[in-house]
Design a protein around this motif. Structure first.
Motif, short mmCIF file in Angstrom:
data_model
loop_
_atom_site.label_atom_id
_atom_site.label_comp_id
_atom_site.label_asym_id
_atom_site.label_seq_id
_atom_site.Cartn_x
_atom_site.Cartn_y
_atom_site.Cartn_z
N ASN A 1 0.77 -1.19 -0.17
CA ASN A 1 -0.23 -0.13 0.14
C ASN A 1 0.70 1.31 0.15
O ASN A 1 1.79 1.32 0.80
CB ASN A 1 -0.81 0.10 1.45
CG ASN A 1 -1.93 -1.03 1.10
OD1 ASN A 1 -3.02 -1.04 0.60
ND2 ASN A 1 -1.84 -2.31 1.96
N PRO A 2 0.82 2.33 -0.79
CA PRO A 2 1.18 3.62 -0.82
C PRO A 2 0.98 4.13 0.62
O PRO A 2 0.12 3.78 1.48
CB PRO A 2 0.63 4.49 -1.69
CG PRO A 2 0.08 3.49 -2.71
CD PRO A 2 -0.49 2.27 -1.94
N ARG B 1 7.54 -3.40 8.90
CA ARG B 1 6.91 -3.13 7.42
C ARG B 1 7.89 -3.15 6.45
O ARG B 1 8.63 -2.34 6.47
CB ARG B 1 6.07 -1.76 7.37
CG ARG B 1 5.02 -1.65 6.29
CD ARG B 1 4.49 -0.10 6.54
NE ARG B 1 3.87 0.19 7.49
CZ ARG B 1 2.58 0.44 7.59
NH1 ARG B 1 1.77 -0.56 6.88
NH2 ARG B 1 2.23 0.65 8.81
N LEU B 2 7.66 -4.00 5.66
CA LEU B 2 8.30 -4.12 4.50
C LEU B 2 7.74 -3.56 3.21
O LEU B 2 6.90 -4.29 2.52
CB LEU B 2 8.72 -5.62 3.92
CG LEU B 2 9.41 -6.44 5.15
CD1 LEU B 2 9.91 -7.79 4.89
CD2 LEU B 2 11.08 -5.87 5.64
N PRO B 3 8.14 -2.39 2.66
CA PRO B 3 7.18 -1.92 1.73
C PRO B 3 7.53 -2.41 0.14
O PRO B 3 8.92 -2.69 -0.01
CB PRO B 3 7.60 -0.22 1.71
CG PRO B 3 9.13 -0.47 2.44
CD PRO B 3 9.10 -1.54 3.34
N VAL B 4 6.51 -2.52 -0.52
CA VAL B 4 6.89 -3.14 -1.82
C VAL B 4 5.82 -2.42 -2.84
O VAL B 4 4.76 -2.27 -2.44
CB VAL B 4 6.68 -4.64 -1.88
CG1 VAL B 4 5.45 -5.04 -1.74
CG2 VAL B 4 7.24 -5.17 -3.27
N LEU C 1 -1.78 8.59 -5.99
CA LEU C 1 -1.47 7.13 -5.64
C LEU C 1 -0.68 6.28 -6.46
O LEU C 1 0.27 5.49 -6.09
CB LEU C 1 -2.80 6.51 -5.24
CG LEU C 1 -3.68 6.92 -4.32
CD1 LEU C 1 -4.90 6.09 -3.89
CD2 LEU C 1 -2.92 7.01 -2.94
N ARG C 2 -0.90 6.34 -7.73
CA ARG C 2 -0.14 5.48 -8.89
C ARG C 2 1.51 5.95 -8.71
O ARG C 2 2.23 5.07 -8.75
CB ARG C 2 -0.53 6.15 -10.25
CG ARG C 2 0.12 5.02 -11.30
CD ARG C 2 -0.31 5.63 -12.78
NE ARG C 2 0.18 7.31 -12.72
CZ ARG C 2 1.30 7.54 -13.18
NH1 ARG C 2 2.45 6.90 -13.04
NH2 ARG C 2 1.50 8.81 -13.04
N ALA C 3 1.72 7.17 -8.54
CA ALA C 3 3.16 7.76 -8.62
C ALA C 3 3.59 7.42 -7.31
O ALA C 3 4.93 6.76 -7.27
CB ALA C 3 3.14 9.14 -8.69
N GLU C 4 3.07 7.17 -6.16
CA GLU C 4 3.51 6.89 -4.96
C GLU C 4 3.69 5.42 -4.96
O GLU C 4 4.72 5.02 -4.39
CB GLU C 4 2.37 7.16 -3.73
CG GLU C 4 2.36 8.50 -3.59
CD GLU C 4 1.34 8.69 -2.22
OE1 GLU C 4 1.17 7.71 -1.57
OE2 GLU C 4 0.73 9.87 -2.00
#
Length: 419
Positions: free
Chosen positions: A201-202, A214-217, A386-389
């Motif tokens: 999630n952004p 939290r492992l962002p992807v 949101l797409r860019a994030e």
């Protein structure tokens, strides 16, 4: 490195994990997916190697059972009773299903199936000796293996719902029918001892977590295999609206939840091109009822369509929400269940869409919401943000390096006393 994926009996729960599986394999690592036999063919189509040894609860049954329980707590949105949890047929009254009697009769069978499932998962894992495990949010076997194996383990979220949700009627911690956590002496089932959560999630949608790292992807959509339709390259003469309705909605909520005819009627006055993506019985319900400007598709992956659309109308499922987010498209969610409403609320809070209760929605409300989303540039701008994030987040290939580092810190162990 050997990486074990452990998944529940529903493609929507593990589809977000597929790009990570591809990245791991492309980096030269071995991936195996412990699953139920029903998921063997979908996983093969996704290019992943299944280990079909699980024998747990059917997810459609679980969804209908949760709806039945919610109806008893006044959390069911429709005036009609929910579907029979077992047969899927409409109930005339909640009393027509004897929940206590059914459990008394069937718990021994369900418990034995659950025991076979969890023991098979542990048995395979001890034999294969993975270095890292990744599992979906409601996989009881994945939650168990993370403690039994003594190796790094991460839960992979499929959308905006996290590990610390408190919405009434939303139950995400899987049921341990065979008391496997007690049998393997690893405490109680729950999310409190998770150490890592892979979050696609952004930041604007980031759910709360119970203390885990939290492992962002980046969310990379996978909606199944398919081909690009030739007509998609033609520039539309008017705004294009994609309408998505998952077969699981009717399967869990009944025909009363099938709102697509209302959506088509609402959009017919807006001068838009409409693309319907329906399968199975839902597709059959719309045959012969389509006005001009409406195209009916089947089995075209959503991620191929949405980048060429101006709006998507859907039921609030996480797969639709996240695929639309990755495409930068405003969303109108007509929700039925608690998780769907949670998804819609978080997209709306980010400014990228609107949510309406499907149970009470009227054609005029759908039309007004769609018109607002199409004409107000603020919603498109929020969806683009949101797409860019999302695109700025680490790619699945970057997450591979993180998993490699986790595996290097702790040698594989296959402990856990089995009683």
């Amino acid at each position: 490195m050997r990486v074990l994926f452990t998944v529940s009996d529903w493609p929507g729960h593990w589809s977000a994990m597929v790009p990570l599986g591809w990245a791991l394999q492309a980096a030269g690592h071995e991936v195996r997916v412990v699953c139920a036999p029903s998921q063997e063919e979908p996983l093969a189509r996704a290019g992943l190697t299944a280990v079909p040894v699980l024998d747990g609860w059917d997810m459609a049954f679980q969804g209908r059972l949760q709806n039945y329980l919610n109806a008893g707590k006044d959390l069911w949105p429709y005036p009609e009773p929910p579907l029979h949890p077992v047969t899927g047929e409409p109930l005339a009254d909640l009393a027509d299903f004897d929940l206590g009697g059914w459990f008394k009769e069937n718990v021994p069978v369900l418990s034995e199936r659950a025991r076979r499932s969890t023991d098979a998962a542990v048995g395979f894992a001890r034999w294969w000796r993975p270095d890292v495990q990744v599992h979906d949010l409601v996989s009881i076997e994945g939650l168990l293996l993370g403690r039994v194996l003594g190796i790094p383990s991460a839960v992979h979220l499929w959308g905006p719902a996290g590990t610390d949700e408190h919405e009434p009627g939303l139950t995400l911690v899987p049921v341990d029918m065979s008391r496997s956590f007690e049998r393997y002496a690893v405490g109680e089932p729950g999310f409190d001892r998770l150490t890592h959560v892979i979050d696609p999630n952004p930041a604007a949608l980031a759910p709360a977590l119970l203390g885990a790292e939290r492992l962002p992807v980046r969310f990379v959509p996978y909606n199944g295999p398919g081909a690009v339709p030739g007509w998609l390259a033609e520039l539309p003469e008017r705004p294009r609206v994609c309408v998505v309705w998952g077969t699981s909605v009717s399967e869990m909520f009944g025909e009363v939840s099938f709102t697509v005819p209302k959506v088509v009627e609402a959009l017919s006055d807006l001068g838009v091109e409409v693309v319907l993506t329906l399968t199975g019985a839902d597709r059959d319900r719309m045959e012969g009822e389509l006005p001009d400007g409406v195209r009916l598709l089947e089995r075209v992956p959503l991620h191929l369509l949405l980048p060429h659309c101006d709006l998507v109308v859907h039921h609030g499922g996480a797969g639709c929400v996240m695929t639309a987010l990755a495409a930068g498209v405003p969303q109108l969610a007509l929700t039925n269940g608690v998780e769907q409403r949670l998804n819609a609320d978080r997209i709306a809070a980010a400014g990228a869409g609107l949510g309406l209760s499907n149970a009470a929605v009227e054609v005029a409300q759908i039309r007004a919401a769609a018109e607002r989303l199409l004409r107000d540039p603020a919603h498109r701008a929020a969806a683009e943000r949101l797409r860019a994030e999302n695109e700025a987040r680490p790619a699945p290939a970057d997450l591979v390096r993180t998993l490699e580092q986790l595996a290097a810190r702790q040698p594989a162990a296959v402990g856990g006393a089995h009683r």
